[in-house]
Design an enzyme around this catalytic site. Structure first.
Site, short mmCIF file in Angstrom:
data_model
loop_
_atom_site.label_atom_id
_atom_site.label_comp_id
_atom_site.label_asym_id
_atom_site.label_seq_id
_atom_site.Cartn_x
_atom_site.Cartn_y
_atom_site.Cartn_z
CG HIS A 59 12.61 18.04 4.19
ND1 HIS A 59 13.65 17.48 4.89
CD2 HIS A 59 12.15 19.06 4.95
CE1 HIS A 59 13.82 18.13 6.02
NE2 HIS A 59 12.91 19.08 6.09
CD GLU A 61 15.67 15.29 -0.18
OE1 GLU A 61 16.88 15.43 -0.02
OE2 GLU A 61 14.83 16.00 0.41
CB CYS A 87 16.97 15.40 6.51
SG CYS A 87 15.31 14.74 6.29
CB CYS A 97 14.75 13.07 2.95
SG CYS A 97 13.60 14.47 3.05
#
Length: 157
Positions: A59, A61, A87, A97
């Site tokens: 992801h 981040e 998330c 994240c």
């Protein structure tokens, strides 16, 4: 370019950078295209990332945080700009994240929009971050622009 003078103008500037990064994401029918930028307290960019930047499961981040040492002292006062709410759960055996951000001890998170229920019934990333003492701000004026990158998943919503 002249440096943005207000906090809100700086937030808009960095979120636009994150939106530009989200456009670099390899397309996926099972995941959002998200961009993230980590900015130091002095306004300099520390790192950036976007979904699927290094592999199919990373992801934005996580990609941005992975480029910095975990003990980087600048993180404590830094802001991460993410085009989508971080998330709170993952389908794969990967740390969500929101937990990565809490572990990095960032000071602030700025998002463009909250995660819809397409993949996760109840994302609580913002709530987890706030409960962990992190300031979270939302930029609703850029939500439509951030969502547009995900039109392949959401249609025209």
């Amino acid at each position: 370019m002249n440096a943005p003078s207000t906090v809100h103008e700086r937030d808009l500037y960095w979120m636009r950078r994150a939106i530009d990064l989200s456009k670099l994401c390899p397309p996926s029918e099972g995941a959002y295209s998200v961009g993230a930028v980590i900015v130091a307290a002095d306004g300099t960019e520390l790192s950036y990332g976007y979904s699927r930047e290094t592999d199919a499961h990373v992801h934005a981040e996580g990609a941005a945080l992975a480029k910095l040492p975990a003990d980087d002292p600048q993180l404590k006062n830094a802001t991460i700009y993410s085009t989508l709410e971080p998330c709170s759960q993952r389908r794969h055996q990967v740390t969500p994240c929101s937990q990565l951000i809490l572990a990095a001890d960032l000071a602030r998170v700025v998002i463009a929009w909250r995660e819809p229920t397409l993949f996760v019934a109840d994302c609580v990333g913002v709530e987890q971050l706030v409960a962990g003492g992190i300031v979270v701000d939302e930029l609703p004026e850029l939500a439509a622009t951030a969502r547009a990158v995900n039109r392949h998943l959401l249609g025209n919503a």
